[in-house]
Design a protein around this motif. Structure first.
Motif, PDB file in Angstrom:
ATOM      1  N   UNK A 110       1.022   4.426  22.158  1.00  0.00           N
ATOM      2  CA  UNK A 110       1.581   5.413  21.237  1.00  0.00           C
ATOM      3  C   UNK A 110       2.165   4.770  19.994  1.00  0.00           C
ATOM      4  N   UNK A 111       2.871   3.660  20.178  1.00  0.00           N
ATOM      5  CA  UNK A 111       3.435   2.941  19.035  1.00  0.00           C
ATOM      6  C   UNK A 111       2.306   2.380  18.158  1.00  0.00           C
ATOM      7  N   UNK A 112       1.236   1.895  18.772  1.00  0.00           N
ATOM      8  CA  UNK A 112       0.096   1.366  18.010  1.00  0.00           C
ATOM      9  C   UNK A 112      -0.577   2.479  17.200  1.00  0.00           C
ATOM     10  N   UNK A 113      -0.710   3.675  17.797  1.00  0.00           N
ATOM     11  CA  UNK A 113      -1.270   4.810  17.048  1.00  0.00           C
ATOM     12  C   UNK A 113      -0.358   5.205  15.885  1.00  0.00           C
ATOM     13  N   UNK A 114       0.946   5.151  16.098  1.00  0.00           N
ATOM     14  CA  UNK A 114       1.883   5.457  15.022  1.00  0.00           C
ATOM     15  C   UNK A 114       1.741   4.440  13.887  1.00  0.00           C
ATOM     16  N   UNK A 115       1.587   3.168  14.249  1.00  0.00           N
ATOM     17  CA  UNK A 115       1.374   2.124  13.246  1.00  0.00           C
ATOM     18  C   UNK A 115       0.098   2.394  12.467  1.00  0.00           C
ATOM     19  N   UNK A 116      -0.972   2.780  13.167  1.00  0.00           N
ATOM     20  CA  UNK A 116      -2.246   3.073  12.496  1.00  0.00           C
ATOM     21  C   UNK A 116      -2.109   4.268  11.554  1.00  0.00           C
ATOM     22  N   UNK A 117      -1.379   5.285  11.989  1.00  0.00           N
ATOM     23  CA  UNK A 117      -1.144   6.459  11.143  1.00  0.00           C
ATOM     24  C   UNK A 117      -0.416   6.062   9.862  1.00  0.00           C
ATOM     25  N   UNK A 118       0.663   5.310  10.020  1.00  0.00           N
ATOM     26  CA  UNK A 118       1.462   4.916   8.860  1.00  0.00           C
ATOM     27  C   UNK A 118       0.682   3.981   7.936  1.00  0.00           C
ATOM     28  N   UNK A 119      -0.115   3.092   8.505  1.00  0.00           N
ATOM     29  CA  UNK A 119      -0.938   2.187   7.703  1.00  0.00           C
ATOM     30  C   UNK A 119      -1.965   2.975   6.898  1.00  0.00           C
ATOM     31  N   UNK A 120      -2.632   3.932   7.540  1.00  0.00           N
ATOM     32  CA  UNK A 120      -3.628   4.761   6.858  1.00  0.00           C
ATOM     33  C   UNK A 120      -2.981   5.537   5.720  1.00  0.00           C
ATOM     34  N   UNK A 121      -1.823   6.155   5.992  1.00  0.00           N
ATOM     35  CA  UNK A 121      -1.146   6.937   4.958  1.00  0.00           C
ATOM     36  C   UNK A 121      -0.668   6.043   3.818  1.00  0.00           C
ATOM     37  N   UNK A 122      -0.215   4.836   4.129  1.00  0.00           N
ATOM     38  CA  UNK A 122       0.209   3.900   3.092  1.00  0.00           C
ATOM     39  C   UNK A 122      -0.950   3.485   2.198  1.00  0.00           C
ATOM     40  N   UNK A 123      -2.081   3.157   2.800  1.00  0.00           N
ATOM     41  CA  UNK A 123      -3.266   2.774   2.019  1.00  0.00           C
ATOM     42  C   UNK A 123      -3.744   3.945   1.177  1.00  0.00           C
ATOM     43  N   UNK A 124      -3.746   5.142   1.765  1.00  0.00           N
ATOM     44  CA  UNK A 124      -4.175   6.315   1.019  1.00  0.00           C
ATOM     45  C   UNK A 124      -3.228   6.588  -0.149  1.00  0.00           C
ATOM     46  N   UNK A 125      -1.947   6.381   0.039  1.00  0.00           N
ATOM     47  CA  UNK A 125      -0.976   6.569  -1.040  1.00  0.00           C
ATOM     48  C   UNK A 125      -1.236   5.577  -2.174  1.00  0.00           C
ATOM     49  N   UNK A 126      -1.501   4.329  -1.827  1.00  0.00           N
ATOM     50  CA  UNK A 126      -1.808   3.319  -2.850  1.00  0.00           C
ATOM     51  C   UNK A 126      -3.058   3.709  -3.627  1.00  0.00           C
ATOM     52  N   UNK A 127      -4.088   4.179  -2.928  1.00  0.00           N
ATOM     53  CA  UNK A 127      -5.326   4.587  -3.597  1.00  0.00           C
ATOM     54  C   UNK A 127      -5.075   5.760  -4.540  1.00  0.00           C
ATOM     55  N   UNK A 128      -4.339   6.765  -4.074  1.00  0.00           N
ATOM     56  CA  UNK A 128      -4.078   7.945  -4.912  1.00  0.00           C
ATOM     57  C   UNK A 128      -3.231   7.574  -6.123  1.00  0.00           C
ATOM     58  N   UNK A 129      -2.200   6.747  -5.934  1.00  0.00           N
ATOM     59  CA  UNK A 129      -1.383   6.319  -7.067  1.00  0.00           C
ATOM     60  C   UNK A 129      -2.217   5.519  -8.075  1.00  0.00           C
ATOM     61  N   UNK A 130      -3.131   4.688  -7.579  1.00  0.00           N
ATOM     62  CA  UNK A 130      -4.017   3.929  -8.465  1.00  0.00           C
ATOM     63  C   UNK A 130      -4.926   4.864  -9.253  1.00  0.00           C
ATOM     64  N   UNK A 131      -5.423   5.909  -8.592  1.00  0.00           N
ATOM     65  CA  UNK A 131      -6.251   6.892  -9.299  1.00  0.00           C
ATOM     66  C   UNK A 131      -5.450   7.605 -10.383  1.00  0.00           C
TER      67      UNK A 131
END
Length: 147
Positions: A110-131
């Motif tokens: 469960x903690x690993x899935x939470x880490x994956x969720x937060x990592x995905x959202x962080x990367x997506x945020x960086x991509x959107x801010x870059x756009x």
């Protein structure tokens, strides 16, 4: 001086921390279900826009974006959001079940899935801010050329 992580050191979860993790799991599950509902609405809206795009394509002026294209964008965005909400849902379920059954592997999953969720959202945020930055720079360049 930094201490090295000892892989054999156990972390004990007291009653207050366990209650906090149960609350995290409950709210994570609620928010992930709301995300799935939002994705479903986006899919329905996307399909509706595609149908409207085909039906009203002859009435649209030449410069206006077709509803079908916008509907396709909605469907793609809903598809992209499936991954982080799935991770969020799985983290909630595994954390809760791991705590109920005192299963360390399930809790860690469960903690690993939470880490994956937060990592995905962080990367997506960086991509959107870059756009956004690229769009702003492009708009400034177009405005300067138009003068």
């Amino acid at each position: 001086m930094e201490q090295e992580l000892n892989q054999n050191t156990a972390i004990y979860i007291d009653a207050e921390t366990k209650a906090n993790f149960f609350a995290i799991a409950k709210w994570s599950k609620f928010l992930s279900i709301m995300g799935f509902i939002g994705m479903g609405i986006m899919l329905i809206a996307g399909v509706g826009m595609i149908i409207a795009g085909f039906k009203f394509a002859t009435y649209m002026p030449a410069g206006v974006m077709n509803f079908g294209v916008l509907g396709l964008i909605y469907i793609v965005i809903a598809g992209i959001y499936f991954v982080p909400f799935y991770y969020f849902f799985k983290s909630a379920v595994d954390i809760k079940n791991g705590l109920f059954s005192n299963n360390q592997l399930l809790f860690s999953s469960g903690i690993a899935y939470l880490k994956s969720h937060l990592k995905f959202m962080g990367i997506m945020t960086i991509i959107i801010l870059s756009l956004y930055v690229l769009i702003i720079i492009g708009a400034i360049i177009v405005a300067m050329i138009a003068l």
